[in-house]
Scaffold this active site. Structure first.
Site, short mmCIF file in Angstrom:
data_model
loop_
_atom_site.label_atom_id
_atom_site.label_comp_id
_atom_site.label_asym_id
_atom_site.label_seq_id
_atom_site.Cartn_x
_atom_site.Cartn_y
_atom_site.Cartn_z
N ARG A 1 10.20 3.01 -3.66
CA ARG A 1 9.32 2.86 -4.81
C ARG A 1 9.34 4.12 -5.67
NH1 ARG A 1 4.67 3.34 -3.74
NH2 ARG A 1 4.71 3.79 -1.50
N LYS B 1 5.12 -5.17 -4.60
CA LYS B 1 3.92 -4.34 -4.69
C LYS B 1 3.17 -4.53 -6.00
CE LYS B 1 3.89 -2.51 -0.64
NZ LYS B 1 2.89 -3.03 0.34
N HIS C 1 -3.96 -3.32 2.86
CA HIS C 1 -2.57 -2.99 3.17
C HIS C 1 -2.47 -2.96 4.69
CE1 HIS C 1 1.00 0.03 2.96
NE2 HIS C 1 1.42 -1.21 2.88
N SER D 1 3.83 2.52 5.14
CA SER D 1 5.17 2.19 5.58
C SER D 1 5.66 3.20 6.61
CB SER D 1 6.13 2.18 4.39
OG SER D 1 5.76 1.19 3.47
N LYS E 1 3.16 -1.02 11.22
CA LYS E 1 2.44 -2.27 10.93
C LYS E 1 3.27 -3.49 11.32
CE LYS E 1 1.54 -2.31 6.61
NZ LYS E 1 2.59 -1.33 6.31
N THR E 2 4.50 -3.53 10.83
CA THR E 2 5.36 -4.69 11.08
C THR E 2 5.76 -4.77 12.55
OG1 THR E 2 6.21 -4.63 8.82
CG2 THR E 2 7.51 -5.82 10.44
N ASP F 1 2.06 -7.28 6.16
CA ASP F 1 1.85 -6.17 5.21
C ASP F 1 0.61 -6.28 4.33
OD1 ASP F 1 2.82 -3.69 4.16
OD2 ASP F 1 3.50 -4.74 2.37
N ARG G 1 15.88 -2.06 4.50
CA ARG G 1 14.90 -3.14 4.71
C ARG G 1 15.58 -4.48 4.96
NH1 ARG G 1 9.12 -1.82 4.17
NH2 ARG G 1 9.10 0.29 3.33
#
Length: 533
Positions: A61, A201, A220, A238, A242-243, A257, A323
């Site tokens: 990003r 996003k 988030h 990130s 989380k994932t 997410d 990713r």
């Protein structure tokens, strides 16, 4: 969700003021987008049929190139200390020039939903220059039923033209790259970046603005639910897990997410996942690894052998932020509805670059709000442009770049929901142990999973706890299957005095960072601040 295939829409882009494209491809199927992307040379097929792309200069990003239009609606509602402003005149010029730029182009248009709960979802129209961007966002958002497309009127429109370069003087941008949103108009314009995460996003940012006004907490976080209906939330930036940690074969995945928490329970904003792939393995993360072997998954900035078509997830030469994007049903235990009950457990993930925090700690509701507003974690190389190595940072609400409103809005919503529904709160460190980054080692994922399972099952409710001398939260003394030394971080350091000195520095960082929130929270929250005394 049903694969709709090509669908004739009653709308054309001309009706939104974006006339002049050579061709408009509306709501193509995954196969059609895949075939188009291949034919146009946008990427290559891997040996298993995933679609691999590289995104050039931008592999993460571009947070410094993101703007919100400052107008009469947003003047008093947007947290301008955290969000860059753009004038309405600059945005109008940007819109005019992007409209001129798309003349004669071939565009891919998708009408999609942001939000699994129909009471709170928004209708999103995404217009892309690349077919693979269409495939990506088709995976990531939720596809409407066929009958809903005939009169689809978007609440949010996103135009993503990587070949467009902004003019800082004319458009008020920082560089030739721009991500600009006009919330009152419901329009986001993206130029000069191929990184697909910007589109994803942009939807999240809009929901973070719209939903609090409806008393819904946008988060988030990832979410899953156990066989007994015990839902859990996993907050974190990130790279904090989380994932990975929410993808548990024994629990149903709601999403990886972005979620909302309303008076009815929790719901996924998305219809797919966007997981990091660096050093991904079938042994450590079998569910996510398996998606990389599926036809149609999008591999973004993953090195692929040009001869064999085999991805190399250990090669970070393109970026540490490689990713894989895939639809939710590529995870065997994913929820079909994307909704769940009120959470029983709230997990706040942090990657502590200093090696001070324990692998798990129990938080009181006031401590939970303190750590939510603090958002202490580490930025991992590649997640944002310009970040090298791993840098300690504070990102309020575990997602400051995506928060248009003041953090206190989200913090008070979360605290009220936790109190109302009696959720247990935990701080989990997936960062370093035995020393700071560069000296210590990353927390073993097996230990993290064991501790999480104990928390989610209720096994930690009855264990003996100690009070952390610096942070005041409760830490288990012993948990079956976990090296007891990990639960006492000081004992993992070669020099205890060095640990104490580093802990005092971290406490000071927390105290300094939280000063900007002290006037917005109750005294009991301020009283939970860590202390080096």
């Amino acid at each position: 969700m049903e694969d709709l295939g090509p669908t004739v829409s009653s709308f054309s882009l001309a009706k939104q003021g974006f006339a002049g494209a050579k061709a408009e491809h509306w709501n193509l199927s995954a196969k059609q987008l895949y075939d188009q992307a291949l034919a146009r040379g946008e990427g290559i097929a891997t040996d298993k049929g995933a679609f691999a792309v590289t995104t050039g200069l931008h592999t993460g990003r571009s947070a410094q190139d993101k703007f919100i239009v400052r107008d009469s609606e947003t003047e008093k509602t947007v947290w301008w200390d955290n969000n860059k402003s753009m004038t309405a005149d600059h945005f109008a010029a940007l819109k005019d020039d992007m409209t001129a730029h798309l003349q004669g182009m071939e565009l891919f248009v998708h009408d999609l939903h942001g939000g699994a709960d129909p009471n709170y979802q928004i209708k999103v129209r995404v217009i892309t220059e690349f077919a693979w961007h269409g495939l990506f966002i088709r995976h990531l958002l939720r596809r409407p039923e066929r009958g809903e497309l005939s009169d689809f009127t978007p609440d949010l429109t996103i135009i993503n033209l990587p070949s467009f370069k902004a003019d800082p003087e004319r458009h008020g941008s920082r560089t030739e790259t721009v991500i600009a949103g006009c919330l009152s108009e419901g329009l986001v314009l993206i130029g000069n970046t191929e990184y697909a995460g910007e589109t994803k996003k942009s939807v999240f940012g809009a929901l973070n603005y719209f939903l609090p006004a409806k008393n819904v907490m946008p988060m988030h976080c990832s979410a899953n639910v156990g066989p007994d209906g015990d839902a859990a939330l996993f907050f974190g930036l990130s790279g904090t897990g989380k994932t990975t940690l929410s993808s548990d074969a024994s629990r149903t995945l709601i999403g990886d997410d972005e979620h909302g928490w309303s008076e009815d329970g929790i719901f996924n904003f998305e219809g797919g996942c966007y997981a990091k792939t660096i050093r991904l393995s079938a042994e450590a993360e079998p569910e996510i690894y398996a998606t990389t072997q599926r036809w149609g998954s999008v591999l973004e900035n993953v090195v692929v052998d040009p001869q064999t078509g085999v991805p190399d997830f250990d090669d970070g030469s393109l970026t540490e932020n490689g990713r894989v994007a895939y639809p939710m049903d590529y995870i065997p235990n994913a929820s079909e509805t994307g909704v769940g009950p009120h959470p029983k457990n709230v997990i706040m993930l942090t990657a502590d670059a200093f090696g001070i925090l324990p692998p798990i700690a129990r938080l009181s509701p006031a401590q939970a709000m303190y750590h939510f507003l603090s958002g202490y974690t580490a930025k991992v190389a590649g997640t944002e442009k310009g970040v090298a190595g791993t840098q300690a940072t504070f990102s309020t609400c575990f997602g400051a770049p995506f928060m248009p409103r003041h953090p206190s809005v989200y913090g008070n919503l979360l605290r009220d929901l936790i109190a109302r529904h009696g959720a247990s709160c935990w701080l989990v460190n997936t960062g370093w142990t035995g020393g700071a980054y560069g000296v210590g080692e990353r927390m073993p994922i097996a230990a993290t999973r064991t501790l999480l399972n104990a928390a989610l099952s209720g096994a930690l409710d009855g264990v003996e706890m100690r009070k952390d001398p610096f942070f005041g939260f409760e830490v288990p003394l012993a948990v079956e299957g976990v090296d007891a030394a990990l639960l006492e971080p000081r004992s993992t350091w070669a020099n205890g005095d060095a640990y104490d000195a580093q802990a005092a520095k971290l406490v000071g960082m927390f105290q300094e960072n939280f000063q900007k929130f002290e006037a917005y929270v109750d005294p009991d929250v301020n009283a939970t601040a860590p202390s080096a005394a």
